[in-house]
Write a protein that holds these residues in place. Structure first.
Motif, PDB file in Angstrom:
ATOM      1  N   ALA A   1       0.852  -1.219  -0.196  1.00 43.65           N
ATOM      2  CA  ALA A   1      -0.018  -0.088  -0.025  1.00 43.65           C
ATOM      3  C   ALA A   1       0.889   1.273   0.200  1.00 43.65           C
ATOM      4  O   ALA A   1       1.738   1.438   0.810  1.00 43.65           O
ATOM      5  CB  ALA A   1      -0.876   0.023   1.327  1.00 43.65           C
ATOM      6  N   PRO A   2       0.763   2.029  -1.130  1.00 44.62           N
ATOM      7  CA  PRO A   2       1.694   3.245  -0.997  1.00 44.62           C
ATOM      8  C   PRO A   2       1.294   3.936   0.152  1.00 44.62           C
ATOM      9  O   PRO A   2       0.520   4.178   0.870  1.00 44.62           O
ATOM     10  CB  PRO A   2       1.157   4.006  -2.128  1.00 44.62           C
ATOM     11  CG  PRO A   2       0.519   2.948  -3.184  1.00 44.62           C
ATOM     12  CD  PRO A   2      -0.129   2.202  -2.204  1.00 44.62           C
ATOM     13  N   ARG A   3       2.542   4.704   0.680  1.00 46.01           N
ATOM     14  CA  ARG A   3       2.609   5.618   2.030  1.00 46.01           C
ATOM     15  C   ARG A   3       2.696   7.040   1.128  1.00 46.01           C
ATOM     16  O   ARG A   3       3.468   7.292   0.375  1.00 46.01           O
ATOM     17  CB  ARG A   3       3.754   5.438   3.033  1.00 46.01           C
ATOM     18  CG  ARG A   3       3.629   4.159   3.665  1.00 46.01           C
ATOM     19  CD  ARG A   3       5.142   3.796   4.298  1.00 46.01           C
ATOM     20  NE  ARG A   3       5.845   3.734   3.071  1.00 46.01           N
ATOM     21  CZ  ARG A   3       7.150   4.543   3.002  1.00 46.01           C
ATOM     22  NH1 ARG A   3       7.575   5.050   4.176  1.00 46.01           N
ATOM     23  NH2 ARG A   3       8.194   4.300   2.032  1.00 46.01           N
ATOM     24  N   VAL A   4       1.742   7.874   1.723  1.00 44.62           N
ATOM     25  CA  VAL A   4       1.395   9.051   0.892  1.00 44.62           C
ATOM     26  C   VAL A   4       1.609  10.141   1.953  1.00 44.62           C
ATOM     27  O   VAL A   4       1.019  10.453   2.672  1.00 44.62           O
ATOM     28  CB  VAL A   4      -0.027   9.275   0.277  1.00 44.62           C
ATOM     29  CG1 VAL A   4      -0.049  10.386  -0.628  1.00 44.62           C
ATOM     30  CG2 VAL A   4      -0.338   7.797  -0.442  1.00 44.62           C
TER      31      VAL A   4
ATOM     32  N   ALA B   1       8.197   9.302   1.694  1.00 50.35           N
ATOM     33  CA  ALA B   1       6.802   8.519   1.347  1.00 50.35           C
ATOM     34  C   ALA B   1       7.011   7.961  -0.182  1.00 50.35           C
ATOM     35  O   ALA B   1       8.076   8.017  -0.738  1.00 50.35           O
ATOM     36  CB  ALA B   1       5.516   9.352   1.478  1.00 50.35           C
ATOM     37  N   ASP B   2       6.076   7.187  -0.456  1.00 51.52           N
ATOM     38  CA  ASP B   2       5.975   6.508  -2.024  1.00 51.52           C
ATOM     39  C   ASP B   2       5.557   7.671  -3.051  1.00 51.52           C
ATOM     40  O   ASP B   2       5.812   7.669  -3.966  1.00 51.52           O
ATOM     41  CB  ASP B   2       5.301   5.393  -1.924  1.00 51.52           C
ATOM     42  CG  ASP B   2       5.920   4.267  -1.069  1.00 51.52           C
ATOM     43  OD1 ASP B   2       7.065   4.039  -1.136  1.00 51.52           O
ATOM     44  OD2 ASP B   2       4.967   3.630  -0.196  1.00 51.52           O
ATOM     45  N   MET B   3       4.603   8.563  -2.444  1.00 49.75           N
ATOM     46  CA  MET B   3       4.167   9.475  -3.246  1.00 49.75           C
ATOM     47  C   MET B   3       3.921  10.828  -2.447  1.00 49.75           C
ATOM     48  O   MET B   3       3.622  10.445  -1.038  1.00 49.75           O
ATOM     49  CB  MET B   3       2.622   9.083  -3.829  1.00 49.75           C
ATOM     50  CG  MET B   3       2.327  10.260  -4.706  1.00 49.75           C
ATOM     51  SD  MET B   3       1.242   9.500  -6.019  1.00 49.75           S
ATOM     52  CE  MET B   3      -0.080  10.901  -6.109  1.00 49.75           C
ATOM     53  N   LEU B   4       4.197  11.882  -3.058  1.00 44.94           N
ATOM     54  CA  LEU B   4       4.070  13.044  -2.087  1.00 44.94           C
ATOM     55  C   LEU B   4       2.868  14.106  -2.912  1.00 44.94           C
ATOM     56  O   LEU B   4       2.669  14.073  -4.136  1.00 44.94           O
ATOM     57  CB  LEU B   4       5.204  14.002  -2.450  1.00 44.94           C
ATOM     58  CG  LEU B   4       5.317  15.588  -1.963  1.00 44.94           C
ATOM     59  CD1 LEU B   4       4.763  15.763  -0.292  1.00 44.94           C
ATOM     60  CD2 LEU B   4       6.507  16.267  -2.032  1.00 44.94           C
TER      61      LEU B   4
END
Ligand code: AMP
Ligand code: MG
Length: 404
Positions: A170-173, A236-239
């Motif tokens: 699960a991406p950490r955002v 994070a995996d996405m910002l």
């Protein structure tokens, strides 16, 4: 300025799934398989009864009658040999006794006393028998890479003896709210200040979609502080940022991102809301700069952030499905940008209707509350009448039938 379609295509072309991880099966719910899953065993492990009833050999029944000679619960074996005309009382899931080929359900038998019973119906050979390996054989592929795991899939993998699976995590955002005017919920907004509601909105969107929010708080519209906060987001995996991506004097997000290695892929899309949306990468990390207006943040989350996160999560079909429905209330003509309208989907006399929400212009998101779809009103569209067929972007499931 690029079109909505071009923006979505750019996101789909750019974002690759996160590296897979190996987790215990129980942690796989909602995630996407990163490998084909093969059964570790054969299921059922032996021919067995699909019913509570009597097992026997069909060819040996005389005058529809049988003699009961034993009892076999699930989980045990019947060791004795069956003679012609004999039957074993068998429970669902128990392995078929040697020599038996058919099961009659209890309710289709009549007890005659003295261990005698009669069949009430004629049966075909093999009736009510589940065969060894019928569900799957050892080594058989039971799920494909790219499959999202729902509870049924988790159960099936468990039945195949699979204890661990490779999934896309699960991406950490990271969520960063920018703006000098913002204070956190719980603080009293002094004159001119407003509450950082976008962080709550986006965290809720992420949680609902099965992603993990990392809240970075508020960064002032000041390059030094903005840079420090943006750097925190690199873990994070996405910002995702909100605010500060327009053309105002204090809109510093793009410039500051660039100073830490951000490469712009697009900025500005011909849509309403969402015009100043910014997308690009810092190395392998996708970054989305969403407009600060809460209504625009909500729409651009659904339009860009959700597909981006589904791509990171390994989904092969990241975009929300579109559905042809009837328009429930008339709409004025379209303008110079694709205009996304929130609305509900309602079933009326067996047909699905889209009802645009009231107060679409509200910056405070009122029109998004309870909405299940977005309708992209085309550029220069003529006015649309009730009952016209339109195509909407699905966000969630339709409501129950209207009472009127
Ligand atoms: P901006 O995109 O920074 O120009 O902000 C556009 C509008 O959205 C302004 O009225 C801001 O006050 C408002 N806004 C920006 N960030 C947030 C936030 N995190 N929560 C609520 N409103 C915001
Ligand atoms: Mg701002």
């Amino acid at each position: 300025m690029i079109s909505y379609q071009e923006a979505v295509t750019a996101i789909c072309r750019t974002i690759k799934p996160l590296p897979p991880i190996r987790v215990p099966l129980a942690d796989g719910l909602g995630r996407v398989l990163a490998e084909d899953a093969h059964s570790n065993l054969e299921l059922p492990p032996a021919d067995n009864s699909a019913m509570d009833g009597y097992a026997f050999a069909l060819d040996t029944v005389a005058d529809g009658c049988l003699t009961e000679v034993g009892f076999l619960p699930a989980g045990e074996q019947f060791e004795a040999t069956i003679a012609a005309g004999q039957a074993v009382r068998i429970m669902t899931g128990a392995p078929m006794p040697a020599g038996c080929d058919t099961v009659v359900p209890l309710e289709d038998t009549e007890q005659l006393g003295n261990n005698q019973l009669r069949l009430r119906k004629s049966l075909k050979r093999g009736a009510n028998v589940r065969y060894r390996g019928e569900e799957f054989k050892t080594g058989e592929k039971i799920l494909s890479c790219g499959q999202q795991l729902d509870p049924a899939a988790v159960g099936m993998l468990a039945s195949a003896g699979i204890t661990h699976i490779n999934i896309y995590p699960a991406p950490r955002v990271a969520i960063l709210s920018t703006g000098d005017e913002l204070v956190e919920l719980g603080e009293t907004p002094d004159k001119g200040k407003i509450i950082n509601s976008n962080a709550h909105l986006l965290a809720a969107c992420l949680r609902q979609d099965g992603f993990t929010p990392m809240l970075l708080g508020i960064a002032k519209d000041q390059p030094g502080q903005l840079e420090a906060s943006l750097r925190q987001g690199l873990e994070a995996d996405m910002l995702i940022t909100t605010g500060g991506v327009s053309v105002g004097d204090r809109d510093l997000v793009q410039e500051t991102l660039s100073s830490i290695g951000f490469k712009t892929i697009f900025w500005k899309v011909a849509t309403k809301p969402g015009k100043p949306t910014l997308f690009g990468m810092i190395g392998n990390q996708p970054v989305l700069g969403l407009p600060g207006n809460p209504a625009a943040s909500a729409a651009t989350y659904a339009l860009y952030a959700r597909p981006a996160l589904r791509l990171l999560s390994g989904h092969q079909h990241p975009l929300a499905p579109r559905l042809k429905v009837k328009l429930g209330s008339a709409l004025k003509e379209g303008g110079k940008r694709l205009h996304f309208l929130w609305g509900t989907l309602e079933v009326v006399s067996g047909e699905l209707y889209f009802y645009p929400s009231h107060r679409q212009g509200s910056g405070q998101n009122r029109s998004a509350v309870g909405a299940q779809a977005l309708f992209p009103l085309p550029i220069d569209s003529p006015p649309l009448a009730v009952d016209e067929m339109i195509e909407v972007i699905m966000l969630s499931l339709p409501q129950e039938q209207q009472s009127s």
